[in-house]
Write a protein that holds these residues in place. Sequence first.
Motif, PDB file in Angstrom:
ATOM      1  N   CYS A  58       0.846  -1.195   0.000  1.00 53.18           N
ATOM      2  CA  CYS A  58       0.000   0.000   0.000  1.00 53.18           C
ATOM      3  C   CYS A  58       0.884   1.248   0.000  1.00 53.18           C
ATOM      4  O   CYS A  58       1.816   1.367   0.786  1.00 53.18           O
ATOM      5  CB  CYS A  58      -0.907  -0.012   1.237  1.00 53.18           C
ATOM      6  N   LYS A  59       0.566   2.191  -0.886  1.00 52.74           N
ATOM      7  CA  LYS A  59       1.366   3.401  -1.014  1.00 52.74           C
ATOM      8  C   LYS A  59       1.228   4.332   0.184  1.00 52.74           C
ATOM      9  O   LYS A  59       2.032   5.249   0.363  1.00 52.74           O
ATOM     10  CB  LYS A  59       0.977   4.148  -2.295  1.00 52.74           C
ATOM     11  N   ILE A  60       0.217   4.080   1.014  1.00 51.56           N
ATOM     12  CA  ILE A  60       0.005   4.929   2.182  1.00 51.56           C
ATOM     13  C   ILE A  60       0.592   4.319   3.446  1.00 51.56           C
ATOM     14  O   ILE A  60       1.379   4.957   4.156  1.00 51.56           O
ATOM     15  CB  ILE A  60      -1.497   5.210   2.388  1.00 51.56           C
ATOM     16  N   CYS A  61       0.237   3.064   3.734  1.00 49.11           N
ATOM     17  CA  CYS A  61       0.607   2.472   5.025  1.00 49.11           C
ATOM     18  C   CYS A  61       1.643   1.360   4.934  1.00 49.11           C
ATOM     19  O   CYS A  61       2.090   0.843   5.958  1.00 49.11           O
ATOM     20  CB  CYS A  61      -0.639   1.964   5.748  1.00 49.11           C
ATOM     21  N   ASN A  62       1.998   0.932   3.729  1.00 50.02           N
ATOM     22  CA  ASN A  62       2.983  -0.133   3.510  1.00 50.02           C
ATOM     23  C   ASN A  62       2.444  -1.526   3.810  1.00 50.02           C
ATOM     24  O   ASN A  62       3.201  -2.485   3.869  1.00 50.02           O
ATOM     25  CB  ASN A  62       4.259   0.126   4.336  1.00 50.02           C
ATOM     26  N   ASN A  63       1.127  -1.645   3.993  1.00 49.47           N
ATOM     27  CA  ASN A  63       0.508  -2.945   4.194  1.00 49.47           C
ATOM     28  C   ASN A  63       0.485  -3.703   2.858  1.00 49.47           C
ATOM     29  O   ASN A  63       0.562  -3.087   1.792  1.00 49.47           O
ATOM     30  CB  ASN A  63      -0.927  -2.754   4.702  1.00 49.47           C
ATOM     31  N   LEU A  64       0.402  -5.015   2.904  1.00 52.19           N
ATOM     32  CA  LEU A  64       0.266  -5.782   1.666  1.00 52.19           C
ATOM     33  C   LEU A  64      -1.145  -5.615   1.119  1.00 52.19           C
ATOM     34  O   LEU A  64      -2.116  -5.576   1.873  1.00 52.19           O
ATOM     35  CB  LEU A  64       0.564  -7.264   1.919  1.00 52.19           C
ATOM     36  N   SER A  65      -1.255  -5.532  -0.195  1.00 46.75           N
ATOM     37  CA  SER A  65      -2.553  -5.242  -0.801  1.00 46.75           C
ATOM     38  C   SER A  65      -2.587  -5.740  -2.235  1.00 46.75           C
ATOM     39  O   SER A  65      -1.550  -5.932  -2.878  1.00 46.75           O
ATOM     40  CB  SER A  65      -2.811  -3.732  -0.763  1.00 46.75           C
ATOM     41  N   CYS A  73      -6.881   1.701   4.310  1.00 48.47           N
ATOM     42  CA  CYS A  73      -6.612   3.104   4.001  1.00 48.47           C
ATOM     43  C   CYS A  73      -7.717   3.726   3.144  1.00 48.47           C
ATOM     44  O   CYS A  73      -7.982   4.933   3.242  1.00 48.47           O
ATOM     45  CB  CYS A  73      -5.268   3.242   3.294  1.00 48.47           C
ATOM     46  N   SER A  74      -8.343   2.924   2.312  1.00 50.22           N
ATOM     47  CA  SER A  74      -9.386   3.451   1.430  1.00 50.22           C
ATOM     48  C   SER A  74     -10.760   3.491   2.092  1.00 50.22           C
ATOM     49  O   SER A  74     -11.717   4.005   1.511  1.00 50.22           O
ATOM     50  CB  SER A  74      -9.470   2.612   0.151  1.00 50.22           C
ATOM     51  N   GLY A 103      -9.096   2.764  13.723  1.00 49.36           N
ATOM     52  CA  GLY A 103      -8.181   3.718  13.116  1.00 49.36           C
ATOM     53  C   GLY A 103      -7.473   3.112  11.920  1.00 49.36           C
ATOM     54  O   GLY A 103      -7.937   2.143  11.321  1.00 49.36           O
ATOM     55  N   LYS A 104      -6.334   3.667  11.575  1.00 51.54           N
ATOM     56  CA  LYS A 104      -5.560   3.174  10.451  1.00 51.54           C
ATOM     57  C   LYS A 104      -4.212   2.641  10.943  1.00 51.54           C
ATOM     58  O   LYS A 104      -3.903   2.715  12.127  1.00 51.54           O
ATOM     59  CB  LYS A 104      -5.390   4.271   9.416  1.00 51.54           C
ATOM     60  N   TYR A 105      -3.422   2.127  10.011  1.00 49.59           N
ATOM     61  CA  TYR A 105      -2.164   1.470  10.378  1.00 49.59           C
ATOM     62  C   TYR A 105      -0.988   2.087   9.630  1.00 49.59           C
ATOM     63  O   TYR A 105      -1.153   2.779   8.628  1.00 49.59           O
ATOM     64  CB  TYR A 105      -2.213  -0.021  10.019  1.00 49.59           C
ATOM     65  N   HIS A 106       0.194   1.764  10.157  1.00 50.97           N
ATOM     66  CA  HIS A 106       1.424   2.005   9.399  1.00 50.97           C
ATOM     67  C   HIS A 106       2.361   0.848   9.683  1.00 50.97           C
ATOM     68  O   HIS A 106       2.696   0.572  10.842  1.00 50.97           O
ATOM     69  CB  HIS A 106       2.090   3.322   9.786  1.00 50.97           C
ATOM     70  N   VAL A 107       2.761   0.159   8.617  1.00 44.49           N
ATOM     71  CA  VAL A 107       3.612  -1.022   8.741  1.00 44.49           C
ATOM     72  C   VAL A 107       5.068  -0.627   8.519  1.00 44.49           C
ATOM     73  O   VAL A 107       5.433  -0.200   7.420  1.00 44.49           O
ATOM     74  CB  VAL A 107       3.191  -2.113   7.734  1.00 44.49           C
ATOM     75  N   LEU A 108       5.892  -0.781   9.539  1.00 41.39           N
ATOM     76  CA  LEU A 108       7.293  -0.374   9.462  1.00 41.39           C
ATOM     77  C   LEU A 108       8.133  -1.328   8.610  1.00 41.39           C
ATOM     78  O   LEU A 108       9.144  -0.953   8.042  1.00 41.39           O
ATOM     79  CB  LEU A 108       7.902  -0.282  10.862  1.00 41.39           C
ATOM     80  N   LEU A 128       6.142   7.452   7.271  1.00 42.54           N
ATOM     81  CA  LEU A 128       5.273   7.636   8.439  1.00 42.54           C
ATOM     82  C   LEU A 128       5.306   9.091   8.901  1.00 42.54           C
ATOM     83  O   LEU A 128       4.258   9.691   9.171  1.00 42.54           O
ATOM     84  CB  LEU A 128       5.710   6.713   9.568  1.00 42.54           C
ATOM     85  N   LEU A 129       6.498   9.668   8.989  1.00 44.08           N
ATOM     86  CA  LEU A 129       6.641  11.052   9.430  1.00 44.08           C
ATOM     87  C   LEU A 129       5.934  12.003   8.469  1.00 44.08           C
ATOM     88  O   LEU A 129       5.259  12.951   8.883  1.00 44.08           O
ATOM     89  CB  LEU A 129       8.123  11.416   9.534  1.00 44.08           C
ATOM     90  N   LYS A 130       6.061  11.750   7.167  1.00 39.26           N
ATOM     91  CA  LYS A 130       5.392  12.570   6.159  1.00 39.26           C
ATOM     92  C   LYS A 130       3.872  12.441   6.287  1.00 39.26           C
ATOM     93  O   LYS A 130       3.152  13.441   6.205  1.00 39.26           O
ATOM     94  CB  LYS A 130       5.840  12.132   4.770  1.00 39.26           C
ATOM     95  N   ARG A 131       3.432  11.236   6.506  1.00 36.70           N
ATOM     96  CA  ARG A 131       1.995  10.975   6.630  1.00 36.70           C
ATOM     97  C   ARG A 131       1.408  11.671   7.850  1.00 36.70           C
ATOM     98  O   ARG A 131       0.312  12.233   7.795  1.00 36.70           O
ATOM     99  CB  ARG A 131       1.796   9.462   6.737  1.00 36.70           C
ATOM    100  N   ILE A 132       2.127  11.639   8.959  1.00 36.23           N
ATOM    101  CA  ILE A 132       1.665  12.271  10.195  1.00 36.23           C
ATOM    102  C   ILE A 132       1.472  13.770   9.987  1.00 36.23           C
ATOM    103  O   ILE A 132       0.490  14.359  10.436  1.00 36.23           O
ATOM    104  CB  ILE A 132       2.669  12.012  11.338  1.00 36.23           C
TER     105      ILE A 132
END
Length: 206
Positions: A58-65, A73-74, A103-108, A128-132
């Motif tokens: 995922c381009k937002i949270c780095n989760n597999l999609s 995220c959507s 809420g939403k996630y962020h995968v490191l 993550l920092l940019k997203r925050i």
Amino acid sequence: MNFSSEILEQAVEEISKLPGIGKRTALRLALHLLDVPIIQTENLTKALSNLVNEIKHCKICNNLSDTDICHVCSNIYRDDKIICVVEDIRDVMAIESTHQYTGKYHVLGGKISPMEGISPADLCITPLLKRIKEQKVEEIIFALSATIEGDTTMFYIYKILGDTDIKFTTIARGIGIGEELEYTDELTLIRSIQNRIPYHQNIKKD
């Protein structure tokens, strides 16, 4: 092992490279694939090919999609002001199975580990920092493994963002020290998410 077929030997060799699979187990699996209807083996081959070639991050949270943006995220009904920071996809799956987090996630993609040569630059921290900043996030939930590496990763992110107005929490330590999140039972995870505690109480800033 003495193989009568080089093709069988090659298949066993490749299967045995999977985690937890020895040569004898690999041989049983290979022979099983020869016994089942060929369509079943072909479906497995196709599924593995799709796994390797079609799956995305995922381009937002780095989760597999399956798509560029994952279903979490959507989802417009999920709160994008709260981000739960986890190590990998298995942690997302574990928390989602509780049906308690909205809420939403962020995968490191891992955790900081100098012993293993994993630095902050190797993880998905900069996005993550940019997203925050862009989403004006109000709360960060640290849901990392209760290990030295997990605590180090939390501290690193907190030090960068500690002077902001963001609320930092961790899942309650109903999870044993040293345990991986993915192996935690659902009831413990539910209580940990619901009873999360402020992160800044656990450390002192310089």
